[in-house]
Design a protein around this motif. Sequence first.
Motif, PDB file in Angstrom:
ATOM      1  N   CYS A  31       0.833  -1.192   0.000  1.00 43.47           N
ATOM      2  CA  CYS A  31       0.000   0.000   0.000  1.00 43.47           C
ATOM      3  C   CYS A  31       0.875   1.251   0.000  1.00 43.47           C
ATOM      4  CB  CYS A  31      -0.927  -0.008   1.213  1.00 43.47           C
ATOM      5  SG  CYS A  31      -2.129   1.342   1.198  1.00 43.47           S
ATOM      6  N   THR A  32       0.398   2.280  -0.703  1.00 44.67           N
ATOM      7  CA  THR A  32       1.143   3.533  -0.765  1.00 44.67           C
ATOM      8  C   THR A  32       0.813   4.480   0.386  1.00 44.67           C
ATOM      9  OG1 THR A  32      -0.566   4.465  -2.211  1.00 44.67           O
ATOM     10  CG2 THR A  32       1.364   3.467  -3.281  1.00 44.67           C
ATOM     11  N   SER A  33      -0.199   4.139   1.174  1.00 41.68           N
ATOM     12  CA  SER A  33      -0.576   5.002   2.298  1.00 41.68           C
ATOM     13  C   SER A  33       0.450   4.899   3.429  1.00 41.68           C
ATOM     14  CB  SER A  33      -1.959   4.624   2.829  1.00 41.68           C
ATOM     15  OG  SER A  33      -2.245   5.321   4.028  1.00 41.68           O
ATOM     16  N   PHE A  34       0.849   6.043   3.981  1.00 46.44           N
ATOM     17  CA  PHE A  34       1.804   6.047   5.089  1.00 46.44           C
ATOM     18  C   PHE A  34       1.206   5.425   6.353  1.00 46.44           C
ATOM     19  CE2 PHE A  34       3.531   9.656   2.565  1.00 46.44           C
ATOM     20  CZ  PHE A  34       4.802   9.149   2.361  1.00 46.44           C
ATOM     21  N   THR A  35      -0.110   5.385   6.447  1.00 43.16           N
ATOM     22  CA  THR A  35      -0.760   4.882   7.664  1.00 43.16           C
ATOM     23  C   THR A  35      -1.213   3.434   7.530  1.00 43.16           C
ATOM     24  OG1 THR A  35      -2.904   5.732   6.926  1.00 43.16           O
ATOM     25  CG2 THR A  35      -1.544   7.199   8.288  1.00 43.16           C
ATOM     26  N   CYS A  36      -0.888   2.801   6.391  1.00 44.13           N
ATOM     27  CA  CYS A  36      -1.325   1.417   6.161  1.00 44.13           C
ATOM     28  C   CYS A  36      -0.108   0.549   5.870  1.00 44.13           C
ATOM     29  CB  CYS A  36      -2.301   1.365   4.987  1.00 44.13           C
ATOM     30  SG  CYS A  36      -2.937  -0.288   4.623  1.00 44.13           S
ATOM     31  N   ASN A  37      -0.014  -0.591   6.531  1.00 40.88           N
ATOM     32  CA  ASN A  37       1.123  -1.493   6.369  1.00 40.88           C
ATOM     33  C   ASN A  37       0.798  -2.715   5.510  1.00 40.88           C
ATOM     34  OD1 ASN A  37       2.869   0.050   8.027  1.00 40.88           O
ATOM     35  ND2 ASN A  37       1.913  -0.831   9.863  1.00 40.88           N
TER      36      ASN A  37
END
Length: 291
Positions: free
Chosen positions: A130-136
């Motif tokens: 994922c490209t989201s900083f808050t998603c791993n």
Amino acid sequence: MNKSMIEFHEYLKSCKRIVALCGAGLSVSSGLPTFRGSQGLWKNFNMIDLATPDAFYIDPGLVWQFYSWRRYQALHSQPNNGHKALAKLSKLENIDFITITQNVDGLSIRSNHDKSKLYEIHGSLFELKCTSFTCNYKDHNNFKHPLTNALKETEEEFENVRKRRFQEDQLNSPQFNPVKEINEDELPRCPICNDLLRPGVVWFGESLSLSILNQIDNFIEQSVDLILVVGTSGTVYPANSYVDRVIHQGGKVAIFNTDIEESSLKDNEIWGFKGDAAELLPIALKPLIDE
């Protein structure tokens, strides 16, 4: 069998701790050219320019089409005998062994290599994150193709070859398939947060995984007897540091490549086997993997 291979076999039989360091040359016999081997171009785009975070930020549809093509190429290739020889070595219980691969093609995994002994330091075409900083979120070993309907039928690089006359010779001039305009909603999305997914490879300008590097360091710190340098020059960091550290510890080096600099073989601790690694590795490792 030449003298160097006989000497190598004798030393190999005494080895208890071995590292394989692999590069693009290992997969050439599987039909995967190196970036250089394909002139570094895809549909007239410079591949290196597409393998960056900036390129993905500016045009994720273009970058995903490029990586969908790379996944397609890799999926239509098969592990060769070099991959299989290393996979057999990874299954031996009496040898401590790891493979460090700079390749992202997934062929080592598909050769049935022990996953716990394989370090893909540049990531994998078949990992999504994922490209989201808050998603791993990460998806490992995803061999689905195409990943979305929008990426379907974007694999072929050329349209029908057209002919033109030039100085009374018939020359083939490839016509590139146009790049599709793909809406971000039609690209791979995260099942957790619905943000864009990206290929799980290390792009230019990004750092290698510290966790993976630490695990490799811990293995090499415990006195490696032999490092196999396969299909790579081994001159770029961190690859060059692994070779130097093994030699410093008293271990030896065996290079398997189609191009070997003679100056690198002046050291008595280094063997050089020039040729196709897919053919040479099974022969070189025979004393261990055929027992």
